[in-house]
Design a protein around this motif. Structure first.
Motif, short mmCIF file in Angstrom:
data_model
loop_
_atom_site.label_atom_id
_atom_site.label_comp_id
_atom_site.label_asym_id
_atom_site.label_seq_id
_atom_site.Cartn_x
_atom_site.Cartn_y
_atom_site.Cartn_z
N THR A 282 25.11 3.68 48.36
CA THR A 282 23.75 3.14 48.29
C THR A 282 22.75 4.15 48.87
O THR A 282 23.12 5.10 49.55
CB THR A 282 23.63 1.83 49.08
N LEU A 283 21.50 3.90 48.57
CA LEU A 283 20.42 4.74 49.10
C LEU A 283 20.44 4.73 50.63
O LEU A 283 20.28 5.78 51.27
CB LEU A 283 19.06 4.22 48.60
N GLU A 284 20.65 3.57 51.21
CA GLU A 284 20.66 3.44 52.66
C GLU A 284 21.80 4.24 53.28
O GLU A 284 21.64 4.88 54.33
CB GLU A 284 20.78 1.96 53.07
N GLN A 285 22.97 4.21 52.63
CA GLN A 285 24.13 4.94 53.15
C GLN A 285 23.90 6.45 53.11
O GLN A 285 24.21 7.17 54.06
CB GLN A 285 25.38 4.57 52.34
N LEU A 286 23.37 6.94 51.98
CA LEU A 286 23.11 8.37 51.85
C LEU A 286 22.03 8.82 52.84
O LEU A 286 22.14 9.89 53.44
CB LEU A 286 22.69 8.71 50.42
N ALA A 287 21.00 7.99 53.01
CA ALA A 287 19.93 8.31 53.97
C ALA A 287 20.49 8.40 55.39
O ALA A 287 20.10 9.27 56.17
CB ALA A 287 18.83 7.25 53.90
N LEU A 288 21.42 7.51 55.71
CA LEU A 288 22.04 7.52 57.03
C LEU A 288 22.87 8.79 57.24
O LEU A 288 22.85 9.38 58.33
CB LEU A 288 22.94 6.28 57.19
N ILE A 289 23.54 9.24 56.19
CA ILE A 289 24.37 10.45 56.28
C ILE A 289 23.52 11.68 56.57
O ILE A 289 23.89 12.52 57.39
CB ILE A 289 25.17 10.65 54.96
N ILE A 290 22.35 11.79 55.90
CA ILE A 290 21.52 12.99 56.10
C ILE A 290 20.42 12.76 57.14
O ILE A 290 19.52 13.58 57.32
CB ILE A 290 20.89 13.48 54.77
N GLU A 291 20.49 11.62 57.81
CA GLU A 291 19.66 11.32 58.99
C GLU A 291 18.15 11.28 58.70
O GLU A 291 17.34 11.88 59.40
CB GLU A 291 19.95 12.33 60.11
N ILE A 292 17.80 10.60 57.63
CA ILE A 292 16.38 10.31 57.35
C ILE A 292 16.28 8.85 56.94
O ILE A 292 17.29 8.19 56.74
CB ILE A 292 15.79 11.23 56.25
N SER A 293 15.06 8.37 56.79
CA SER A 293 14.89 6.97 56.40
C SER A 293 15.10 6.82 54.88
O SER A 293 14.87 7.77 54.12
CB SER A 293 13.48 6.49 56.76
N PRO A 294 15.55 5.64 54.43
CA PRO A 294 15.70 5.39 52.99
C PRO A 294 14.40 5.65 52.23
O PRO A 294 14.42 6.15 51.11
CB PRO A 294 16.11 3.92 52.93
N ARG A 295 13.27 5.32 52.85
CA ARG A 295 11.98 5.52 52.20
C ARG A 295 11.70 7.00 51.96
O ARG A 295 11.23 7.41 50.90
CB ARG A 295 10.87 4.90 53.05
N GLU A 296 11.99 7.82 52.98
CA GLU A 296 11.80 9.28 52.85
C GLU A 296 12.70 9.85 51.76
O GLU A 296 12.26 10.70 50.96
CB GLU A 296 12.09 9.97 54.18
N LEU A 297 13.95 9.40 51.73
CA LEU A 297 14.90 9.91 50.74
C LEU A 297 14.47 9.52 49.33
O LEU A 297 14.49 10.34 48.41
CB LEU A 297 16.30 9.38 51.03
#
Length: 373
Positions: A282-297
């Motif tokens: 998910t978007l949230e999971q990938l954002a967590l991996i690269i340490e940014i917010s889902p909105r930024e990603l």
């Protein structure tokens, strides 16, 4: 009533009334930008109050209740700070807190003068006379204060202008914001010029009349204030969006640094770790991996790759499958197996997406490219 009516003080008084009417009208637009609207109303109300006080003084209206001329409202010292914060509250850095919140101390002169006026007002009420006013006039306080408040207002106008110049330098791809900054710059320049004229007229008046101010100075500047108020009224009623908005400024340099950082992290997780192989990513999971917010990603993928998150994952899945389809090991696996290993959850969705993106079916693509290899 024994009042000193003349054409000029009536115009000045009506200018003040126009300012109050506009304040009421503008208040209804507070949902656009609450801080900006409030500061603009404070600026305009104070400017109108200045005109009203001097109109009443020239009309000799205070003879009916003398203490009113010392009403404890520090209108002069509010004009500059309110105008300054009105400008600053319209332009906010997207990734920072509004800078004007660190500068409320600019209202301290107004607060101190308000306390002083309250003290004078209490004395005047208790005596019901001009005695305290005469003492203040004799001390030259009002003359010194006039110059001080005008210079303070001009300085704040210059600071507001410098703030806009700085903001304009850090943006390059926001034409709407640049256009608004240009209009606000013109507004500030007019504001500064009016107060420079006031300083010059006041100085000339003191020189001509041996240190005593007269309405020969006040009439011109108050008439200019009236014209300024009416001009603001025309803009406020015809083009309210020019007066009020909230523009999120994106610092181009900071944005480039951030985008480079996201790009580097994405390259690692996509090309080295191949996270897209996870069909439930998910978007949230990938954002967590690269340490940014889902909105930024999400914003990065939309702006840089012109895709949504699902399209972005499928693009890299298809690229991986294209590579495998023409590799020597492709004979060992069925196409559907390659698709599942790349992160597609079903054969039908894979075939549909592949044909949509590449223009041919996976089998046709394999024949076309494997034979050429």
């Amino acid at each position: 009533m024994d009042l000193n009516y003349n054409f000029l003080n009536i115009i000045i008084l009506f200018g003040a009334i126009q300012g109050y009417v506009l304040c009421i009208s503008i208040y209804n637009r507070k949902e656009i930008n609450k801080v900006s609207v409030f500061m603009f109303i404070l600026f305009l109300f104070s400017l109108a109050f200045l005109n009203m006080i001097y109109a009443f003084l020239d009309l000799n209206l205070f003879q009916y209740y003398r203490p009113l001329h010392l009403f404890p409202f520090p209108y002069k010292w509010l004009i500059g700070p309110a105008f300054y914060f009105y400008i600053k509250s319209q332009l906010v850095d997207r990734n920072e807190n509004p800078s004007y919140k660190k500068e409320w101390f600019l209202f301290i002169p107004a607060l101190l003068y308000g306390c002083v006026r309250l003290y004078w007002f209490i004395i005047s009420v208790s005596e019901n006379s001009y005695r305290i006013t005469q003492d203040i006039v004799d001390s030259n306080y009002f003359r010194i204060q006039e110059v001080a408040y005008l210079l303070y207002t001009i300085i704040l106008g210059i600071l507001a202008f410098m703030f806009l110049v700085k903001k304009k330098r850090v943006i390059s791809n926001q034409p709407k914001t640049i256009k608004t900054i240009g209009w606000l710059m013109g507004f500030i320049i007019l504001f500064i010029i009016i107060h420079i004229i006031a300083v010059l007229l006041f100085s000339i008046d003191l020189i001509i009349h041996n240190g005593q101010e007269t309405f020969q100075f006040l009439y011109p500047i108050l008439i200019i204030n009236v014209a300024f108020i009416y001009w603001i009224g025309i803009i406020g009623f015809t083009k309210p969006k020019q007066l009020f908005n909230v523009f999120k400024i994106e610092n181009t340099f900071k944005k480039e640094i951030k985008e480079k950082e996201i790009s580097e992290k994405l390259n690692i997780v996509i090309h080295e770790n191949e996270v897209y192989k996870n069909p439930s990513l998910t978007l949230e999971q990938l954002a967590l991996i690269i340490e940014i917010s889902p909105r930024e990603l999400s914003k990065y993928i939309n702006e840089i790759h012109q895709m949504n998150f699902s399209e972005f994952l499928n693009f890299h899945r298809i690229e991986k499958i294209k590579e495998l389809l023409i590799s020597p090991d492709s004979k060992k696996y069925k196409i559907v197996t390659l698709a599942e290993n790349a992160g597609f959850s079903s054969k039908s969705s894979f075939n549909a997406i592949f044909k949509k993106m590449i223009g041919v079916t996976p089998s046709t693509y394999k024949k076309q490219h494997y034979n050429k290899k």
